[in-house]
Design an enzyme around this catalytic site. Structure first.
Site, short mmCIF file in Angstrom:
data_model
loop_
_atom_site.label_atom_id
_atom_site.label_comp_id
_atom_site.label_asym_id
_atom_site.label_seq_id
_atom_site.Cartn_x
_atom_site.Cartn_y
_atom_site.Cartn_z
N SER A 132 35.17 25.41 29.69
CA SER A 132 36.19 26.02 28.78
C SER A 132 35.40 25.74 27.39
O SER A 132 34.91 24.96 27.07
CB SER A 132 37.33 25.17 28.89
OG SER A 132 38.29 25.28 27.75
N GLN A 154 33.53 30.20 29.80
CA GLN A 154 34.76 30.85 29.18
C GLN A 154 34.66 31.00 27.60
O GLN A 154 34.66 29.84 27.12
CB GLN A 154 36.01 30.13 29.64
CG GLN A 154 37.27 30.68 29.33
CD GLN A 154 38.27 29.93 27.93
OE1 GLN A 154 37.67 28.98 27.97
NE2 GLN A 154 38.95 30.46 27.22
N TYR A 156 36.68 31.86 24.29
CA TYR A 156 37.56 32.24 23.25
C TYR A 156 36.91 32.95 22.16
O TYR A 156 36.22 31.96 21.45
CB TYR A 156 38.49 30.99 22.96
CG TYR A 156 39.63 30.65 23.97
CD1 TYR A 156 40.63 31.49 24.37
CD2 TYR A 156 39.81 29.18 24.43
CE1 TYR A 156 41.39 31.03 25.31
CE2 TYR A 156 40.58 28.82 25.13
CZ TYR A 156 41.42 29.64 25.57
OH TYR A 156 42.49 29.23 26.78
N THR A 182 38.42 35.24 27.70
CA THR A 182 40.00 35.31 28.04
C THR A 182 40.47 36.24 26.77
O THR A 182 40.53 35.72 25.78
CB THR A 182 40.18 33.80 27.73
OG1 THR A 182 39.74 32.86 28.69
CG2 THR A 182 41.79 33.72 27.73
N LYS A 264 38.87 38.42 31.35
CA LYS A 264 39.83 37.47 32.10
C LYS A 264 41.39 37.49 31.22
O LYS A 264 41.31 37.58 29.98
CB LYS A 264 39.39 36.08 32.04
CG LYS A 264 40.56 35.02 32.61
CD LYS A 264 40.01 33.63 32.48
CE LYS A 264 40.92 32.55 33.21
NZ LYS A 264 42.25 32.41 32.68
N HIS A 288 47.30 33.23 32.55
CA HIS A 288 47.14 32.18 31.87
C HIS A 288 47.83 31.02 32.34
O HIS A 288 48.44 30.29 31.65
CB HIS A 288 47.33 32.26 30.30
CG HIS A 288 46.21 31.37 29.45
ND1 HIS A 288 44.94 31.60 29.22
CD2 HIS A 288 46.39 30.11 29.27
CE1 HIS A 288 44.50 30.73 28.49
NE2 HIS A 288 45.28 29.67 28.48
N ASP A 319 43.50 34.29 39.12
CA ASP A 319 44.20 33.07 39.03
C ASP A 319 45.57 33.18 38.39
O ASP A 319 46.13 34.18 38.36
CB ASP A 319 43.42 31.95 38.41
CG ASP A 319 43.43 32.19 37.00
OD1 ASP A 319 44.31 32.88 36.20
OD2 ASP A 319 42.75 31.38 35.99
N ARG A 323 48.84 26.95 44.06
CA ARG A 323 49.03 25.94 44.53
C ARG A 323 48.48 25.30 45.83
O ARG A 323 48.73 23.89 46.14
CB ARG A 323 50.62 25.45 44.79
CG ARG A 323 51.18 25.74 43.34
CD ARG A 323 50.69 25.04 42.24
NE ARG A 323 51.36 25.28 40.87
CZ ARG A 323 50.80 25.94 39.84
NH1 ARG A 323 49.41 26.27 40.11
NH2 ARG A 323 51.27 25.85 38.83
#
Length: 391
Positions: A132, A154, A156, A182, A264, A288, A319, A323
């Protein structure tokens, strides 16, 4: 690293039941509801709110689960699936299964070693992690712990193109094999659980290690972050958000790297078609985890139309709301090439660091493997839409 086919489900089940003969129960719950409840009891209220919460009244989180529950599996019998091959290649990178950890920031709130624990667990499982931008450790340190494990980065993309470029080049240099941009978080969504606690971790200097370790970001500061952490955190908040980001600006990434670039946060067929026409290498269908737009459609409901729009020209990842192993199977039947896991592995991290992450991923692997066996699938290629009811 070449991965031989394994029958994960029986192997993992047997280990749990054999320990049970001596009265031992698993260290980490296999049931997601219990996993979440245990994590809530263990974590601080601020940490749990940040991890578990969503946007607004959290209807998008509910929609994610509802979309997954609406899809029903229709198993084939007598498929002869005595051995299942879960192995996958993602951008040519071998992995034990088409499962990856989606990027979640500020993991230090769940466990002091945060991203480092995830990196070690994923290396040992030979599953990809997505590092991240909001990690609690610099990407180079995470890569060192991940070793020869598969990893991606990833991004930002905030107000500074120079900083985005620096992140991308650092990611390439430390062995990340793709860049996931993202798109859905150019500004933070309305998150009442965090607001009610008055808690934003970034203002406290948490989750900004990629920035404070970056030469471009450090050059923006009047003093090094080690000398004035508050000023560094404040400057981060000034450059993170940029809702003006558009197709023209992200096209610059092609001059920065030869790595595959994934978009993404795509939820619409027309955006997916444009991404392909613009030459991007893959798409990740995601909302998200329901943390950005309240009242949005469930992510799985968007997967089929996006896959149809892409028409096999690039991989489609998925994604949001996953679960269990059956959820992964459903996404694969609808055309996902790989599936990202979010909150479950972070709860495992909070309960037991590396061991907790590993256990949660093993449970997912086991259930995916058993679902394949029970549906007559020997390989990922046999996971097809006709295994769904009304397909």
């Amino acid at each position: 690293m070449t991965e031989a086919p394994r029958v994960f489900g029986p192997e993992i089940q047997a280990a749990i039941y054999l320990r049970g003969l001596s009265g031992a129960k698993p260290d980490f719950p296999a049931c997601f509801a219990e996993l979440e409840a245990r994590a809530k009891a263990e974590l601080t209220p601020e940490a749990f709110a940040y991890i578990a919460g969503g946007a607004g009244i959290e209807t998008t989180m509910e929609a994610n689960r509802a979309a997954l529950q609406r899809v029903e599996i229709s198993p084939h019998m007598l498929g002869g699936a005595g051995v299942r091959d879960l192995t996958a290649k993602i951008f040519g990178v071998p992995a034990a299964a088409p499962i990856m950890t989606s990027p979640i920031g500020v993991l230090e709130m769940a466990h002091p070693e945060g991203d480092l624990s995830v990196a070690r667990a994923m290396r040992n499982l030979n599953l990809p992690m997505i590092v991240s931008s909001q990690a609690s450790f610099p990407m180079e340190q995470i890569a060192k712990e991940n070793g020869d494990g598969p990893r991606f980065f990833q991004l930002y993309w905030g107000k500074s193109d120079a900083l985005a470029e620096s992140f991308v080049k650092r990611a390439e240099a430390c062995g990340c094999k793709a860049i996931f941009i993202t798109l859905d978080t150019t500004i933070l969504g309305w998150r009442p659980r965090d607001l009610d606690l008055g808690f934003l971790p970034f203002l406290r200097g948490k989750g900004i290690a990629q920035y404070t370790s970056d030469p471009v970001f450090r050059a923006m500061l009047p003093a090094p972050p080690e000398e004035n952490a508050l000023a560094a955190a404040a400057h981060f908040t000034q450059i993170f958000s940029d809702p003006s980001l558009d197709w023209a600006r992200i096209a610059k990434i092609r001059s920065w790297t030869k790595l595959p670039v994934v978009l993404k946060g795509i939820m619409r067929a027309d955006d997916a078609a444009k991404a392909v026409s613009e030459g991007y290498d893959a798409i990740m269908v995601s909302n998200h985890g329901g943390r950005q737009v309240d009242g949005a459609m469930g992510a799985l409901a968007a997967l089929g139309p996006v896959v149809a729009a892409v028409d096999g020209r690039v991989p489609v990842f998925f994604d949001s709301g996953v679960r269990c192993g059956a959820d992964i199977f459903k996404a694969l039947t609808l055309g996902a090439s790989a599936v990202g896991i979010g909150r479950p592995y972070v709860y495992g991290l909070g309960l037991g660091g590396e061991a907790g992450v590993k256990a949660v991923l093993e449970y997912l692997l086991a259930e995916l493997d058993l679902t394949m066996a029970l549906c007559g699938c020997c390989s990922l290629a046999q996971i097809r839409p006709d295994l769904l009811e009304n397909s």
